[in-house]
Write a protein that holds these residues in place. Sequence first.
Motif, mmCIF file in Angstrom:
data_model
loop_
_atom_site.group_PDB
_atom_site.id
_atom_site.type_symbol
_atom_site.label_atom_id
_atom_site.label_comp_id
_atom_site.label_asym_id
_atom_site.label_seq_id
_atom_site.Cartn_x
_atom_site.Cartn_y
_atom_site.Cartn_z
ATOM 1 N N VAL A 1 38.499 46.785 48.770
ATOM 2 C CA VAL A 1 38.629 45.518 49.490
ATOM 3 C C VAL A 1 38.344 44.389 48.509
ATOM 4 C CG1 VAL A 1 37.619 44.059 51.298
ATOM 5 C CG2 VAL A 1 38.081 46.488 51.739
ATOM 6 N N SER A 2 39.174 43.354 48.573
ATOM 7 C CA SER A 2 39.003 42.195 47.707
ATOM 8 C C SER A 2 38.774 40.974 48.598
ATOM 9 C CB SER A 2 40.263 42.011 46.859
ATOM 10 O OG SER A 2 40.079 40.988 45.911
ATOM 11 N N ILE A 3 37.730 40.239 48.328
ATOM 12 C CA ILE A 3 37.398 39.072 49.151
ATOM 13 C C ILE A 3 37.257 37.847 48.248
ATOM 14 C CG2 ILE A 3 35.786 38.077 50.835
ATOM 15 C CD1 ILE A 3 34.920 40.851 51.604
ATOM 16 N N ALA A 4 37.919 36.760 48.648
ATOM 17 C CA ALA A 4 37.851 35.523 47.867
ATOM 18 C C ALA A 4 36.471 34.883 47.997
ATOM 19 C CB ALA A 4 38.929 34.547 48.347
ATOM 20 N N LEU A 5 35.999 34.303 46.915
ATOM 21 C CA LEU A 5 34.787 33.471 46.942
ATOM 22 C C LEU A 5 35.278 32.031 46.997
ATOM 23 C CD1 LEU A 5 32.772 35.300 44.123
ATOM 24 C CD2 LEU A 5 32.495 35.568 46.599
ATOM 25 N N SER B 1 43.614 45.461 42.541
ATOM 26 C CA SER B 1 44.030 46.514 41.601
ATOM 27 C C SER B 1 43.277 46.449 40.283
ATOM 28 C CB SER B 1 45.540 46.439 41.353
ATOM 29 O OG SER B 1 45.889 45.289 40.596
ATOM 30 N N LEU B 2 42.544 45.356 40.029
ATOM 31 C CA LEU B 2 41.828 45.241 38.757
ATOM 32 C C LEU B 2 40.831 46.382 38.578
ATOM 33 C CD1 LEU B 2 41.286 41.398 38.694
ATOM 34 C CD2 LEU B 2 42.550 42.706 36.987
ATOM 35 N N GLY C 1 40.530 48.692 41.407
ATOM 36 C CA GLY C 1 40.831 49.670 42.445
ATOM 37 C C GLY C 1 41.937 50.649 42.118
ATOM 38 N N VAL C 2 42.711 50.368 41.083
ATOM 39 C CA VAL C 2 43.860 51.211 40.748
ATOM 40 C C VAL C 2 43.790 51.555 39.268
ATOM 41 C CG1 VAL C 2 46.396 51.292 40.678
ATOM 42 C CG2 VAL C 2 45.249 50.122 42.564
ATOM 43 N N ILE C 3 44.271 52.730 38.911
ATOM 44 C CA ILE C 3 44.173 53.150 37.506
ATOM 45 C C ILE C 3 44.849 52.131 36.592
ATOM 46 C CG2 ILE C 3 44.955 54.894 35.846
ATOM 47 C CD1 ILE C 3 44.306 57.020 37.891
ATOM 48 N N THR C 4 46.036 51.693 36.941
ATOM 49 C CA THR C 4 46.719 50.666 36.145
ATOM 50 C C THR C 4 46.863 49.422 37.017
ATOM 51 O OG1 THR C 4 48.028 52.478 35.223
ATOM 52 C CG2 THR C 4 48.696 50.244 34.636
ATOM 53 N N SER C 5 46.247 48.333 36.606
ATOM 54 C CA SER C 5 46.303 47.119 37.430
ATOM 55 C C SER C 5 47.719 46.562 37.450
ATOM 56 C CB SER C 5 45.344 46.056 36.892
ATOM 57 O OG SER C 5 45.923 45.411 35.767
ATOM 58 N N GLN C 6 47.977 45.707 38.425
ATOM 59 C CA GLN C 6 49.283 45.071 38.514
ATOM 60 C C GLN C 6 49.574 44.235 37.276
ATOM 61 O OE1 GLN C 6 49.547 43.049 42.262
ATOM 62 N NE2 GLN C 6 49.251 44.938 43.408
ATOM 63 N N PHE C 7 48.526 43.665 36.717
ATOM 64 C CA PHE C 7 48.696 42.817 35.541
ATOM 65 C C PHE C 7 49.131 43.680 34.340
ATOM 66 C CE2 PHE C 7 45.618 41.039 38.451
ATOM 67 C CZ PHE C 7 46.179 39.800 38.692
ATOM 68 N N GLY D 1 52.489 52.471 34.282
ATOM 69 C CA GLY D 1 51.250 53.226 34.445
ATOM 70 C C GLY D 1 51.019 53.682 35.876
ATOM 71 N N ASP D 2 50.139 54.645 35.975
ATOM 72 C CA ASP D 2 49.747 55.281 37.230
ATOM 73 C C ASP D 2 49.222 54.245 38.240
ATOM 74 O OD1 ASP D 2 48.873 57.128 39.057
ATOM 75 O OD2 ASP D 2 47.763 58.324 37.589
ATOM 76 N N VAL D 3 49.739 54.298 39.470
ATOM 77 C CA VAL D 3 49.296 53.332 40.481
ATOM 78 C C VAL D 3 48.419 53.990 41.548
ATOM 79 C CG1 VAL D 3 51.230 51.772 40.081
ATOM 80 C CG2 VAL D 3 51.444 53.568 41.805
ATOM 81 N N ALA D 4 47.809 55.113 41.194
ATOM 82 C CA ALA D 4 46.908 55.778 42.140
ATOM 83 C C ALA D 4 45.616 54.975 42.282
ATOM 84 C CB ALA D 4 46.590 57.188 41.653
ATOM 85 N N GLN D 5 45.064 54.987 43.489
ATOM 86 C CA GLN D 5 43.793 54.302 43.712
ATOM 87 C C GLN D 5 42.645 55.095 43.091
ATOM 88 O OE1 GLN D 5 44.847 53.531 48.169
ATOM 89 N NE2 GLN D 5 43.015 52.376 47.644
ATOM 90 N N ILE D 6 41.655 54.367 42.600
ATOM 91 C CA ILE D 6 40.495 55.012 41.981
ATOM 92 C C ILE D 6 39.540 55.513 43.054
ATOM 93 C CG2 ILE D 6 38.392 54.411 40.702
ATOM 94 C CD1 ILE D 6 40.254 53.002 38.698
ATOM 95 N N ALA D 7 39.422 54.783 44.128
ATOM 96 C CA ALA D 7 38.600 55.193 45.270
ATOM 97 C C ALA D 7 39.517 55.236 46.490
ATOM 98 C CB ALA D 7 37.464 54.200 45.482
#
Lengths: 373, 373
Positions: free
Chosen positions: A305-309, A273-274, A276-282, A295-301
């Motif tokens: 996909v989030s992948i751990a390093l 969500s950082l 990917g979403v208009i308002t992040s979870q944080f 805040g708005d929780v609509a996706q920006i795209a």
Amino acid sequence: MKIGILGGGHLAHYLARAAALFGLDVAIYDPDPQAMALRYTAHGFSASWDDAEALARFAEDCAWVTIEREQVPLVALRLLAERGVALRPGVDELDVLQDRLALKRKLDARLEVGRFRKVSVATDVLDAAQEFGFPVWLKARRGGYDGRAVVKVQRAADAQPALERLVDYGELYAEANVGALRELSVTVVRAANGDMRAYPVVEVVPRADMCHTVLCPAGIDEASAIRATEAARDAVVLLNGVGAYTTRLFELDANEVVVHKVMPRPHESGLYSLEGVITSQFENHLRALLGLPLGDVAQIAPATVSIALVGERDGAPNPNVLAEALQTEGVHVHWYGHPRALTGRRMGHINILGYSTDGAEKVGLYCLSRVHL
Amino acid sequence: MKIGILGGGHLAHYLARAAALFGLDVAIYDPDPQAMALRYTAHGFSASWDDAEALARFAEDCAWVTIEREQVPLVALRLLAERGVALRPGVDELDVLQDRLALKRKLDARLEVGRFRKVSVATDVLDAAQEFGFPVWLKARRGGYDGRAVVKVQRAADAQPALERLVDYGELYAEANVGALRELSVTVVRAANGDMRAYPVVEVVPRADMCHTVLCPAGIDEASAIRATEAARDAVVLLNGVGAYTTRLFELDANEVVVHKVMPRPHESGLYSLEGVITSQFENHLRALLGLPLGDVAQIAPATVSIALVGERDGAPNPNVLAEALQTEGVHVHWYGHPRALTGRRMGHINILGYSTDGAEKVGLYCLSRVHL
């Protein structure tokens, strides 16, 4: 105005970033002086969880104190509560959330949480197996996270050794195995006035008990998505939560969902969500704490996909990782700056926005294939 | 790795946020102990610009030191250079960029910068007026920014009073007035290896000499956009800049553009890029400094508008501003957390993404109409 965060890892850092957007001061407390979030505040405190004096200095002028992870020892919250510090979650709420069995009992009143029963000795475990069938999951009520304090009991002969492995964890309970198709996660943010917003249902692909890959949205049937969202909303209401609460679920056959656990915070499964979403979870967690409009929780795209390093060896972090990861255009790289790489350690993550989760994941995998962690 | 930033305002803070994404440590130096960026680093330093010892402590272990604003006194950079600290921009580059006349002369070799000439006494100003026509802009070579050290000379009788108003600023020069249709801004980021990326051409709508509203993209003819972008690219090359360089231009009739000034940094006119572009100007500035691949400068939405939140009175900041601004969904609020509101002070800004600049601006204006600053 100042916000305090107990715990100083990357999740605390993202909360602190959100607070800074609103011009808030941020105090961070972590016993580990190398905790990464401490580097990005002028109000960093490193002392033990039961250091009343350090906690008092940390909480000075804080409008609210929140937690980065639900494993923060209750003693810290109790010491703060004694001083009248406003806590989210409060001591009693966190007490339940740290106790897997108490949490299951609380949620069981209205939600599908799978079958479970308290166990003490081997015959209890065998009784559970008779009721649920093998395998049975033997778990500690407290002290477990990321697969810790959990033992799979495959057959009767495993019961006693399993109990012995968990002997240091205090009270135990047994859970039925569920035949999960997928692991899901839903974050719901709830304001003190009861307003709620649910983020999209995401699929979590774990690896070595880590929330490794997150696909947003989950590629599931609409019926499953609705049930998962409803369950996550109900869970937050049952717990009277304020802030971002993350509910992990299993998707079973026939669009059934089972609640696995609930955490009173933004979670790794919400890192997407950082960007990917208009308002992040944080940001929404903070908005809820502060009584600001959610805040708005609509996706920006259409997809993120989030992948751990994940560290592949022990040693100095590879200085080329950033450059190589950044070769893939449009990939958002988050690198936590840990002074040492460790095998299996989450060193950062990448968020990839795209038109489909499949496409975004492939961009991410291509990117990862060029990075030597 | 650590990055140092001279200056601790909101632009420094956004640079620091970008650095934190990459896990870098950030040291910040500002003589004003209340500078907002100091609150968000464990390595904050507040001392005078000529305090060699404090500067040395600040720059310790910094891979690079950069500046938040081009007005950072050269003495600070010279003291750092003497210690062998790597600087972007370097002392010589900043020396030129702080000298409006030297900068114009340098750019004049290849770019349209308007007519100008050095002046000392009233007859020089009148000569300039004879050549350029009235009005003439009398400007100090150094020490001017945001409309400071600039006097408009409307007629012959204004020349001597204008010179007297600028008597404390040292050497002066005169500029011809250009009949600008619009003010434009282009940020170009350039890597040490010469790679460049140009951000979209934006329109700046100033108010009281502040970069008040920024419309991205500017609603201009393609020919103007190409000329503005080419001019900004040429300016960075002429100055041998590495990092984000912001070029302010005037659009004249017939798609002509005139370079007004160049700043060796991300600028207020680039705040829209924080949410409006895949890689913000701040992140790309850092990438260039660190030798990392430059990031994608594609817009996330078709249009982004950034509007300053300007103090309307002196006093305590209005605690309701955030709540009211956040009522408008999808608007990204940035509030700098200044301890005091001042009339005309930039207290924050909002970024609005949308399908058209017109629509996004109207959302922003509606939002502002509900905020009492």
